[in-house]
Design a protein around this motif. Structure first.
Motif, mmCIF file in Angstrom:
data_model
loop_
_atom_site.group_PDB
_atom_site.id
_atom_site.type_symbol
_atom_site.label_atom_id
_atom_site.label_comp_id
_atom_site.label_asym_id
_atom_site.label_seq_id
_atom_site.Cartn_x
_atom_site.Cartn_y
_atom_site.Cartn_z
ATOM 1 N N PHE A 21 41.234 -61.123 -88.341
ATOM 2 C CA PHE A 21 40.249 -62.203 -88.504
ATOM 3 C C PHE A 21 38.912 -61.628 -88.964
ATOM 4 O O PHE A 21 38.263 -62.168 -89.872
ATOM 5 N N ILE A 22 38.501 -60.529 -88.359
ATOM 6 C CA ILE A 22 37.254 -59.862 -88.760
ATOM 7 C C ILE A 22 37.361 -59.383 -90.207
ATOM 8 O O ILE A 22 36.416 -59.509 -90.996
ATOM 9 N N MET A 23 38.509 -58.829 -90.553
ATOM 10 C CA MET A 23 38.741 -58.363 -91.926
ATOM 11 C C MET A 23 38.583 -59.520 -92.913
ATOM 12 O O MET A 23 37.976 -59.372 -93.981
ATOM 13 N N GLY A 24 39.111 -60.687 -92.559
ATOM 14 C CA GLY A 24 38.981 -61.855 -93.419
ATOM 15 C C GLY A 24 37.532 -62.288 -93.587
ATOM 16 O O GLY A 24 37.110 -62.643 -94.688
ATOM 17 N N LEU A 25 36.762 -62.250 -92.487
ATOM 18 C CA LEU A 25 35.342 -62.611 -92.574
ATOM 19 C C LEU A 25 34.579 -61.641 -93.463
ATOM 20 O O LEU A 25 33.721 -62.047 -94.266
ATOM 21 N N ILE A 26 34.878 -60.346 -93.331
ATOM 22 C CA ILE A 26 34.215 -59.342 -94.168
ATOM 23 C C ILE A 26 34.548 -59.568 -95.638
ATOM 24 O O ILE A 26 33.668 -59.499 -96.509
ATOM 25 N N SER A 27 35.825 -59.858 -95.921
ATOM 26 C CA SER A 27 36.230 -60.075 -97.314
ATOM 27 C C SER A 27 35.541 -61.300 -97.902
ATOM 28 O O SER A 27 35.118 -61.284 -99.066
ATOM 29 N N MET A 28 35.394 -62.359 -97.110
ATOM 30 C CA MET A 28 34.700 -63.558 -97.593
ATOM 31 C C MET A 28 33.228 -63.256 -97.846
ATOM 32 O O MET A 28 32.645 -63.719 -98.829
ATOM 33 N N GLY A 29 32.618 -62.468 -96.958
ATOM 34 C CA GLY A 29 31.215 -62.097 -97.139
ATOM 35 C C GLY A 29 30.995 -61.278 -98.400
ATOM 36 O O GLY A 29 30.056 -61.538 -99.168
ATOM 37 N N SER B 19 32.955 -61.192 -101.057
ATOM 38 C CA SER B 19 33.228 -62.045 -102.219
ATOM 39 C C SER B 19 32.059 -62.976 -102.503
ATOM 40 O O SER B 19 31.710 -63.213 -103.669
ATOM 41 N N LEU B 20 31.438 -63.489 -101.447
ATOM 42 C CA LEU B 20 30.276 -64.355 -101.621
ATOM 43 C C LEU B 20 29.123 -63.594 -102.253
ATOM 44 O O LEU B 20 28.438 -64.115 -103.151
ATOM 45 N N LEU B 21 28.906 -62.365 -101.814
ATOM 46 C CA LEU B 21 27.852 -61.541 -102.416
ATOM 47 C C LEU B 21 28.130 -61.312 -103.898
ATOM 48 O O LEU B 21 27.212 -61.328 -104.724
ATOM 49 N N GLY B 22 29.408 -61.094 -104.215
ATOM 50 C CA GLY B 22 29.766 -60.907 -105.620
ATOM 51 C C GLY B 22 29.501 -62.143 -106.450
ATOM 52 O O GLY B 22 29.019 -62.059 -107.580
ATOM 53 N N LEU B 23 29.763 -63.321 -105.893
ATOM 54 C CA LEU B 23 29.498 -64.576 -106.600
ATOM 55 C C LEU B 23 28.000 -64.811 -106.779
ATOM 56 O O LEU B 23 27.554 -65.303 -107.813
ATOM 57 N N LEU B 24 27.230 -64.472 -105.763
ATOM 58 C CA LEU B 24 25.783 -64.664 -105.833
ATOM 59 C C LEU B 24 25.147 -63.797 -106.913
ATOM 60 O O LEU B 24 24.089 -64.136 -107.444
ATOM 61 N N ALA B 25 25.784 -62.681 -107.223
ATOM 62 C CA ALA B 25 25.282 -61.801 -108.280
ATOM 63 C C ALA B 25 25.788 -62.296 -109.634
ATOM 64 O O ALA B 25 26.302 -61.522 -110.451
ATOM 65 N N CYS B 26 25.648 -63.592 -109.869
ATOM 66 C CA CYS B 26 26.059 -64.249 -111.119
ATOM 67 C C CYS B 26 27.538 -64.024 -111.429
ATOM 68 O O CYS B 26 27.953 -64.054 -112.589
ATOM 69 N N GLY B 27 28.335 -63.777 -110.399
ATOM 70 C CA GLY B 27 29.756 -63.563 -110.601
ATOM 71 C C GLY B 27 30.118 -62.163 -111.041
ATOM 72 O O GLY B 27 31.249 -61.714 -110.851
ATOM 73 N N LEU C 128 31.606 -59.591 -108.599
ATOM 74 C CA LEU C 128 33.022 -59.641 -108.224
ATOM 75 C C LEU C 128 33.801 -58.467 -108.802
ATOM 76 O O LEU C 128 34.844 -58.082 -108.274
ATOM 77 N N ILE C 129 33.305 -57.892 -109.908
ATOM 78 C CA ILE C 129 33.951 -56.728 -110.498
ATOM 79 C C ILE C 129 33.919 -55.561 -109.526
ATOM 80 O O ILE C 129 34.793 -54.697 -109.542
ATOM 81 N N VAL C 130 32.899 -55.547 -108.669
ATOM 82 C CA VAL C 130 32.798 -54.518 -107.627
ATOM 83 C C VAL C 130 33.431 -55.017 -106.334
ATOM 84 O O VAL C 130 34.196 -54.292 -105.684
ATOM 85 N N ALA C 131 33.123 -56.258 -105.955
ATOM 86 C CA ALA C 131 33.595 -56.789 -104.678
ATOM 87 C C ALA C 131 35.125 -56.861 -104.615
ATOM 88 O O ALA C 131 35.721 -56.517 -103.589
ATOM 89 N N ALA C 132 35.768 -57.284 -105.694
ATOM 90 C CA ALA C 132 37.233 -57.451 -105.685
ATOM 91 C C ALA C 132 37.971 -56.133 -105.414
ATOM 92 O O ALA C 132 38.852 -56.087 -104.551
#
Length: 234
Positions: A183-191, A193-201, A204-208
């Motif tokens: 569950f913690i792993m899932g929260l970290i992954s969502m966080g 991914s959200l940071l990657g989206l906030l950086a104009c998408g 995500l090239i780094v976050a993914a």
């Protein structure tokens, strides 16, 4: 195949926060190959879509009939081709992440070695999707429990080269004591991914890749397999 999953397994606790730190270090060491894999996956998806569009345009110009049944047929056929290719590349990406997480040589060629697992992976995906759907229908909580228990089935299938039901069995066995960590792993992954989206998408090239490596490292940790460790300065 380069995954190296042939040793004995044991049920161990995984450490999501530690895994993301290791994932970041591994990303810095292998960012060219990891970003290249993401770009290749996107390029294949884009290329298949373009080919489909061009063929439909040619058919439309040849027939002059926008309602011709050939158009939805072509769209459907290429849609299926695209899904199969994405699953194939997804398996290769999983193999690449396993190799990187073990500290083995990262080779982009691993991205195209998922063929032997394709049919089993598709079957597993169907069963996993059915399980998730039933769980979510039953007031959501069972679906979350199902995901926290069986998220690692795909790793066991590919890494251990086992059958679909054996992958589910291994995932359930190694989920003991690790559902809260999952569950913690899932929260970290969502966080991330959200940071990657906030950086104009673009982020995500780094976050993914980092998220993918984190999941892979957690799988190796929970199954008692060796994980690459950064050198400690002395």
């Amino acid at each position: 195949m380069g995954s190296g999953g042939s040793g004995a397994l044991s049920v161990q606790p995984m450490d999501p926060s530690g895994a993301v730190s290791i994932a970041w270090e591994l990303f810095k060491l292998n960012f060219i190959v990891l970003i290249g894999a993401i770009v290749t996956q996107f390029a294949l998806n884009f290329g298949i879509t373009i080919v489909s569009s061009v063929i439909q345009m040619v058919i439309l110009q040849a027939t002059g009939d926008p309602n011709t049944p050939a158009l939805p047929l072509i769209n459907g056929v290429f849609g299926i081709i695209n899904q199969v290719v994405q699953i194939w590349i997804g398996i290769g990406l999983l193999l690449l992440n396993l190799s990187v997480a073990r500290g083995q040589k990262a080779e982009l060629s691993l991205l195209f070695t998922g063929g032997p697992y394709l049919l089993s992976y598709i079957g597993l995906s169907i069963l996993f999707g059915i399980g998730m759907t039933i769980g979510l229908i039953l007031l959501i909580v069972p679906g979350i429990y199902f995901a926290l228990t069986y998220w690692s089935t795909f790793y066991f299938l590919v890494d251990r080269n086992c059958g679909v039901f054996e992958a589910f069995r291994l995932a359930g066995e190694h989920a003991k004591g690790n559902r809260a960590n999952a569950f913690i792993m899932g929260l970290i992954s969502m966080g991330l991914s959200l940071l990657g989206l906030l950086a104009c998408g673009v982020g995500l090239i780094v976050a993914a890749p980092v998220v993918g490596l984190m999941f892979t490292i957690c799988y190796l940790q929970m199954s008692g397999q060796p994980v690459w460790q950064p050198r400690v300065a002395t």
